[in-house]
Design a protein around this motif. Sequence first.
Motif, mmCIF file in Angstrom:
data_model
loop_
_atom_site.group_PDB
_atom_site.id
_atom_site.type_symbol
_atom_site.label_atom_id
_atom_site.label_comp_id
_atom_site.label_asym_id
_atom_site.label_seq_id
_atom_site.Cartn_x
_atom_site.Cartn_y
_atom_site.Cartn_z
ATOM 1 N N ARG A 264 14.772 5.314 3.010
ATOM 2 C CA ARG A 264 13.456 5.953 3.074
ATOM 3 C C ARG A 264 13.538 7.344 3.709
ATOM 4 N NH1 ARG A 264 8.971 1.677 3.568
ATOM 5 N NH2 ARG A 264 9.999 -0.282 2.957
ATOM 6 N N SER A 265 14.743 7.823 3.940
ATOM 7 C CA SER A 265 14.965 9.143 4.564
ATOM 8 C C SER A 265 14.316 9.220 5.941
ATOM 9 C CB SER A 265 14.439 10.274 3.665
ATOM 10 O OG SER A 265 15.132 10.262 2.419
ATOM 11 N N ILE A 266 14.358 8.105 6.666
ATOM 12 C CA ILE A 266 13.862 8.057 8.038
ATOM 13 C C ILE A 266 15.055 8.231 8.972
ATOM 14 C CG2 ILE A 266 12.783 6.596 9.798
ATOM 15 C CD1 ILE A 266 11.223 5.239 7.549
ATOM 16 N N ALA A 267 14.984 9.219 9.868
ATOM 17 C CA ALA A 267 16.104 9.535 10.731
ATOM 18 C C ALA A 267 16.279 8.484 11.827
ATOM 19 C CB ALA A 267 15.917 10.909 11.362
ATOM 20 N N VAL A 268 17.537 8.059 12.005
ATOM 21 C CA VAL A 268 17.897 7.141 13.092
ATOM 22 C C VAL A 268 18.898 7.871 13.994
ATOM 23 C CG1 VAL A 268 18.970 4.936 13.661
ATOM 24 C CG2 VAL A 268 17.655 5.147 11.544
ATOM 25 N N PRO A 269 18.595 8.053 15.280
ATOM 26 C CA PRO A 269 17.484 7.470 16.042
ATOM 27 C C PRO A 269 16.313 8.423 16.231
ATOM 28 C CG PRO A 269 19.100 8.342 17.564
ATOM 29 C CD PRO A 269 19.620 8.636 16.183
ATOM 30 N N GLY A 270 16.313 9.570 15.540
ATOM 31 C CA GLY A 270 15.265 10.554 15.765
ATOM 32 C C GLY A 270 13.868 10.030 15.506
ATOM 33 N N ASP A 271 13.656 9.388 14.343
ATOM 34 C CA ASP A 271 12.337 8.856 13.999
ATOM 35 C C ASP A 271 12.160 7.410 14.440
ATOM 36 O OD1 ASP A 271 11.649 11.268 12.773
ATOM 37 O OD2 ASP A 271 12.514 10.646 10.856
ATOM 38 N N VAL A 272 13.222 6.626 14.320
ATOM 39 C CA VAL A 272 13.141 5.220 14.733
ATOM 40 C C VAL A 272 14.458 4.810 15.395
ATOM 41 C CG1 VAL A 272 13.885 4.382 12.454
ATOM 42 C CG2 VAL A 272 12.667 2.850 13.996
ATOM 43 N N GLN A 273 14.338 4.224 16.573
ATOM 44 C CA GLN A 273 15.500 3.676 17.262
ATOM 45 C C GLN A 273 15.700 2.222 16.816
ATOM 46 O OE1 GLN A 273 16.151 5.192 21.473
ATOM 47 N NE2 GLN A 273 13.916 5.022 21.433
ATOM 48 N N ILE A 274 16.949 1.803 16.760
ATOM 49 C CA ILE A 274 17.247 0.438 16.314
ATOM 50 C C ILE A 274 18.181 -0.233 17.325
ATOM 51 C CG2 ILE A 274 18.320 -0.970 14.500
ATOM 52 C CD1 ILE A 274 17.478 1.202 12.498
ATOM 53 N N VAL A 275 17.756 -1.410 17.787
ATOM 54 C CA VAL A 275 18.545 -2.162 18.757
ATOM 55 C C VAL A 275 18.879 -3.533 18.182
ATOM 56 C CG1 VAL A 275 18.652 -3.109 21.102
ATOM 57 C CG2 VAL A 275 17.381 -0.988 20.659
ATOM 58 N N ALA A 276 20.153 -3.895 18.206
ATOM 59 C CA ALA A 276 20.608 -5.196 17.720
ATOM 60 C C ALA A 276 20.805 -6.158 18.883
ATOM 61 C CB ALA A 276 21.913 -5.040 16.943
ATOM 62 N N TYR A 277 20.644 -7.439 18.594
ATOM 63 C CA TYR A 277 20.850 -8.454 19.623
ATOM 64 C C TYR A 277 21.848 -9.494 19.116
ATOM 65 C CZ TYR A 277 19.701 -11.323 23.688
ATOM 66 O OH TYR A 277 19.771 -12.012 24.892
ATOM 67 N N ASP A 278 22.979 -9.605 19.765
ATOM 68 C CA ASP A 278 24.003 -10.638 19.573
ATOM 69 C C ASP A 278 25.402 -10.068 19.759
ATOM 70 O OD1 ASP A 278 22.406 -12.861 19.250
ATOM 71 O OD2 ASP A 278 22.361 -12.713 17.066
ATOM 72 N N GLY A 279 25.758 -9.040 18.992
ATOM 73 C CA GLY A 279 27.089 -8.474 19.136
ATOM 74 C C GLY A 279 28.137 -9.114 18.254
ATOM 75 N N THR A 280 27.765 -9.487 17.025
ATOM 76 C CA THR A 280 28.713 -10.057 16.065
ATOM 77 C C THR A 280 29.287 -8.947 15.181
ATOM 78 O OG1 THR A 280 27.063 -10.422 14.338
ATOM 79 C CG2 THR A 280 27.310 -12.150 16.001
ATOM 80 N N LEU A 281 30.141 -9.335 14.243
ATOM 81 C CA LEU A 281 30.732 -8.370 13.317
ATOM 82 C C LEU A 281 29.670 -7.644 12.503
ATOM 83 C CD1 LEU A 281 33.321 -7.208 12.033
ATOM 84 C CD2 LEU A 281 33.271 -9.120 10.423
#
Length: 343
Positions: A264-281
């Motif tokens: 969608r041409s949304i900048a990461v992390p400028g427009d939206v930050q993304i955080v993952a939970y678990d730490g798998t491959l």
Amino acid sequence: MVGMRDVAKRAGVSVSSVSLVINGTGYVSRDMREKVEQAMRELDYVPNELARNFYHGKTGIIGVIVPTIQHPFFATLTAHLQHEFADRGLQTMLCSTADSANGEAQYVDMLRRHSLDALVVAAHTTHDPQQYWRAIDRPVVAFDRNLGAGITQVSSDHVHGGELIAELLVRTGAHHVVMVGGPRAQFTDLGDRSTFPTVRYVQTLEDRLSQARIAHTYIESGEVFDIAGVQRAVREAFDEHPDMDAFVGADLAAAFAVQEAVSRSIAVPGDVQIVAYDGTLAADCAGMPLTTVAQDFGQIAHTIAACVEHGIEASPQRPDATDGDTNTTIIPVTLHERATTRR
């Protein structure tokens, strides 16, 4: 096939003497042991491990119940558990409840009939502990599940995990956080009496965001085995919440969120930050390094295996013999800040 009788004949001893050497029971002279071991080598005799375990009243087999091995979290957990059990001379028998309607009941029955030495439960369950789990007279270890007072539980520090994410998002100026996760109906184990441990990070995160006056939305992605449901929920997050400037979800959801943002041409992390939970491959397959709250799978598996081994060596676990608090070991989690969040 070479048997104990063949070994006894080659060594010039009785079959019972061979059995004593193989099973390590009773007194055997050094001379006799050397004769038996020499005969075993000459005949390439390999003792029947299963029969030997049964002789000692054990099978050497640990049942592990997970919802599915399709999900990266449970695939990773299972791999670490198999390694830990193998190091202890134990075999793993895996049950995926998504692939077997009566798998859980079948394994519990095997445990009761002593066809398994112990059981690790890492799948959601609705069984009442008074009538089900606490009536099992064998070792049971729960991972991220509440199976009732007296049953050993190992869990990651999900409360701290939620605090770490909240601190990060508050510090980086988030305004609207969207979380994707499982059905909220599963946010409790044992009816409404106890919080389902895994989702404590979501509840803690929601509490901290509310305190900071940051808007937040939770979107259900369906059962853990519904991978397509995760993709739909991520797409819904972007479709229905254009003001979203932070996304939080398990590794798989976070990876899908990166892909959706890029499309969608949304900048990461400028427009939206993304955080993952678990730490798998899966956290390394998003196309860019994900900021992740990582669970320590090595330590989780080591702790579970140690609890199982202790339960086998000690007298049989009797959950119904205690009304005390659950014996819980909490494993720390770690925040790794990478390319998908701002500094």
